[in-house]
Design a protein around this motif. Structure first.
Motif, PDB file in Angstrom:
ATOM      1  N   SER A   9     -48.891  26.047  21.091  1.00  0.00           N
ATOM      2  CA  SER A   9     -48.176  25.284  22.116  1.00  0.00           C
ATOM      3  C   SER A   9     -46.922  24.698  21.498  1.00  0.00           C
ATOM      4  CB  SER A   9     -49.066  24.171  22.665  1.00  0.00           C
ATOM      5  OG  SER A   9     -49.198  23.152  21.705  1.00  0.00           O
ATOM      6  N   LYS A  10     -46.063  24.152  22.334  1.00  0.00           N
ATOM      7  CA  LYS A  10     -44.818  23.580  21.835  1.00  0.00           C
ATOM      8  C   LYS A  10     -45.061  22.348  20.966  1.00  0.00           C
ATOM      9  CE  LYS A  10     -41.979  25.289  25.569  1.00  0.00           C
ATOM     10  NZ  LYS A  10     -41.097  24.973  26.669  1.00  0.00           N
ATOM     11  N   THR A  11     -46.234  21.748  21.044  1.00  0.00           N
ATOM     12  CA  THR A  11     -46.483  20.526  20.289  1.00  0.00           C
ATOM     13  C   THR A  11     -47.354  20.756  19.059  1.00  0.00           C
ATOM     14  OG1 THR A  11     -48.401  20.027  21.675  1.00  0.00           O
ATOM     15  CG2 THR A  11     -46.286  19.101  22.346  1.00  0.00           C
ATOM     16  N   MET A  12     -47.801  21.973  18.829  1.00  0.00           N
ATOM     17  CA  MET A  12     -48.703  22.234  17.706  1.00  0.00           C
ATOM     18  C   MET A  12     -47.922  22.189  16.388  1.00  0.00           C
ATOM     19  SD  MET A  12     -51.283  25.372  17.392  1.00  0.00           S
ATOM     20  CE  MET A  12     -52.627  25.319  16.267  1.00  0.00           C
ATOM     21  N   PHE A  17     -43.318  25.405   8.794  1.00  0.00           N
ATOM     22  CA  PHE A  17     -42.477  26.183   9.684  1.00  0.00           C
ATOM     23  C   PHE A  17     -42.193  25.508  11.028  1.00  0.00           C
ATOM     24  CE2 PHE A  17     -46.645  27.507  11.081  1.00  0.00           C
ATOM     25  CZ  PHE A  17     -46.507  27.727  12.427  1.00  0.00           C
ATOM     26  N   LEU A  18     -42.525  24.238  11.172  1.00  0.00           N
ATOM     27  CA  LEU A  18     -42.332  23.540  12.444  1.00  0.00           C
ATOM     28  C   LEU A  18     -40.883  23.634  12.934  1.00  0.00           C
ATOM     29  CD1 LEU A  18     -43.444  21.843  14.718  1.00  0.00           C
ATOM     30  CD2 LEU A  18     -42.962  19.813  13.345  1.00  0.00           C
ATOM     31  N   ALA A  19     -39.922  23.350  12.087  1.00  0.00           N
ATOM     32  CA  ALA A  19     -38.518  23.388  12.518  1.00  0.00           C
ATOM     33  C   ALA A  19     -38.118  24.791  12.932  1.00  0.00           C
ATOM     34  CB  ALA A  19     -37.619  22.876  11.405  1.00  0.00           C
ATOM     35  N   SER A  20     -38.533  25.772  12.153  1.00  0.00           N
ATOM     36  CA  SER A  20     -38.211  27.160  12.478  1.00  0.00           C
ATOM     37  C   SER A  20     -38.852  27.581  13.794  1.00  0.00           C
ATOM     38  CB  SER A  20     -38.688  28.073  11.349  1.00  0.00           C
ATOM     39  OG  SER A  20     -38.483  29.418  11.691  1.00  0.00           O
ATOM     40  N   LEU A  21     -40.102  27.207  13.976  1.00  0.00           N
ATOM     41  CA  LEU A  21     -40.812  27.563  15.200  1.00  0.00           C
ATOM     42  C   LEU A  21     -40.184  26.874  16.406  1.00  0.00           C
ATOM     43  CD1 LEU A  21     -43.140  29.036  16.551  1.00  0.00           C
ATOM     44  CD2 LEU A  21     -44.567  27.045  16.072  1.00  0.00           C
ATOM     45  N   ASN A  22     -39.859  25.603  16.285  1.00  0.00           N
ATOM     46  CA  ASN A  22     -39.222  24.890  17.391  1.00  0.00           C
ATOM     47  C   ASN A  22     -37.897  25.525  17.772  1.00  0.00           C
ATOM     48  OD1 ASN A  22     -41.205  23.013  17.937  1.00  0.00           O
ATOM     49  ND2 ASN A  22     -40.403  21.530  16.487  1.00  0.00           N
ATOM     50  N   GLY A  82     -41.705  42.023  21.537  1.00  0.00           N
ATOM     51  CA  GLY A  82     -41.361  40.723  20.986  1.00  0.00           C
ATOM     52  C   GLY A  82     -40.972  40.881  19.534  1.00  0.00           C
ATOM     53  N   LYS A  83     -41.172  39.813  18.770  1.00  0.00           N
ATOM     54  CA  LYS A  83     -40.752  39.827  17.372  1.00  0.00           C
ATOM     55  C   LYS A  83     -41.612  38.868  16.562  1.00  0.00           C
ATOM     56  CE  LYS A  83     -36.879  37.739  16.014  1.00  0.00           C
ATOM     57  NZ  LYS A  83     -35.465  37.399  15.828  1.00  0.00           N
ATOM     58  N   VAL A  84     -41.811  39.204  15.297  1.00  0.00           N
ATOM     59  CA  VAL A  84     -42.472  38.304  14.352  1.00  0.00           C
ATOM     60  C   VAL A  84     -41.422  37.312  13.872  1.00  0.00           C
ATOM     61  CG1 VAL A  84     -43.668  38.125  12.132  1.00  0.00           C
ATOM     62  CG2 VAL A  84     -44.117  40.082  13.642  1.00  0.00           C
ATOM     63  N   VAL A  85     -41.716  36.025  14.012  1.00  0.00           N
ATOM     64  CA  VAL A  85     -40.732  35.003  13.648  1.00  0.00           C
ATOM     65  C   VAL A  85     -41.126  34.208  12.405  1.00  0.00           C
ATOM     66  CG1 VAL A  85     -39.838  34.783  15.995  1.00  0.00           C
ATOM     67  CG2 VAL A  85     -41.709  33.301  15.256  1.00  0.00           C
ATOM     68  N   TRP A  86     -42.349  34.376  11.933  1.00  0.00           N
ATOM     69  CA  TRP A  86     -42.796  33.655  10.744  1.00  0.00           C
ATOM     70  C   TRP A  86     -43.928  34.430  10.102  1.00  0.00           C
ATOM     71  CZ3 TRP A  86     -40.754  29.823   8.075  1.00  0.00           C
ATOM     72  CH2 TRP A  86     -41.525  29.191   7.099  1.00  0.00           C
ATOM     73  N   TYR A  97     -50.703  35.607   7.483  1.00  0.00           N
ATOM     74  CA  TYR A  97     -50.698  35.240   8.896  1.00  0.00           C
ATOM     75  C   TYR A  97     -49.274  35.339   9.404  1.00  0.00           C
ATOM     76  CZ  TYR A  97     -55.484  33.567   9.274  1.00  0.00           C
ATOM     77  OH  TYR A  97     -56.850  33.494   9.332  1.00  0.00           O
ATOM     78  N   ILE A  98     -49.134  35.742  10.642  1.00  0.00           N
ATOM     79  CA  ILE A  98     -47.819  35.820  11.267  1.00  0.00           C
ATOM     80  C   ILE A  98     -47.793  34.959  12.523  1.00  0.00           C
ATOM     81  CG2 ILE A  98     -47.258  38.098  10.358  1.00  0.00           C
ATOM     82  CD1 ILE A  98     -48.026  38.111  13.945  1.00  0.00           C
ATOM     83  N   VAL A  99     -46.597  34.576  12.923  1.00  0.00           N
ATOM     84  CA  VAL A  99     -46.360  34.007  14.240  1.00  0.00           C
ATOM     85  C   VAL A  99     -45.384  34.957  14.911  1.00  0.00           C
ATOM     86  CG1 VAL A  99     -45.382  32.102  15.569  1.00  0.00           C
ATOM     87  CG2 VAL A  99     -46.779  31.632  13.542  1.00  0.00           C
TER      88      VAL A  99
END
Length: 134
Positions: A9-12, A17-22, A82-86, A97-99
């Motif tokens: 979720s947007k708050t997890m 990697f929080l900044a990158s994910l946001n 889509g794309k792997v971002v992390w 693990y990937i995101v």
């Protein structure tokens, strides 16, 4: 081998990697982001291929930025969902693990399958310089 997909979720908050994910989420507000175990060291996949811990630790960052495909249909970039971002090496599990994200507007059925957990696994592709049969 199937791996449980974890919906983000947007708050997890997960590690560094929080900044990158946001940043990625803000660019793609209608996409579904999820975290999945991509590969585990020294554990043969369905093709009988296994990758060493040392090799995976050296190369896990190469997952970042690659397109996300379904059903190994990866010959045409237009088929990317889509794309792997992390990507991260998780020492406790000897695994990468990937995101990744999937475009919810373009692929609502795929997103629903991930969210409802009837699509529960990922597979990774790779290129190698050489391999050894056991």
């Amino acid at each position: 081998m199937l791996f449980k997909l974890l919906i983000l979720s947007k708050t997890m908050i997960i590690g560094d990697f929080l900044a990158s994910l946001n940043s990625e989420i803000s660019k793609r507000p209608n996409s579904l982001f999820f975290r999945a175990k991509a590969i585990e060291a020294d554990d043969p996949n369905n093709n009988g291929d296994a990758f060493s811990k040392e090799e995976l630790k050296k190369s896990y960052e190469s997952f970042i930025g690659v397109p996300f495909f379904t059903n190994h249909n990866n010959q045409d970039i237009e088929e990317a969902k889509g794309k792997v971002v992390w990507a991260e090496w998780v020492s406790e599990e000897n695994a990468i693990y990937i995101v990744a994200f999937v475009d919810r507007d373009a692929y609502p059925n795929l997103c629903r399958g991930i969210e409802k957990e009837y699509m529960t696994g990922v597979s990774m592709g790779c290129s190698v310089e050489a391999s050894e049969c056991s």
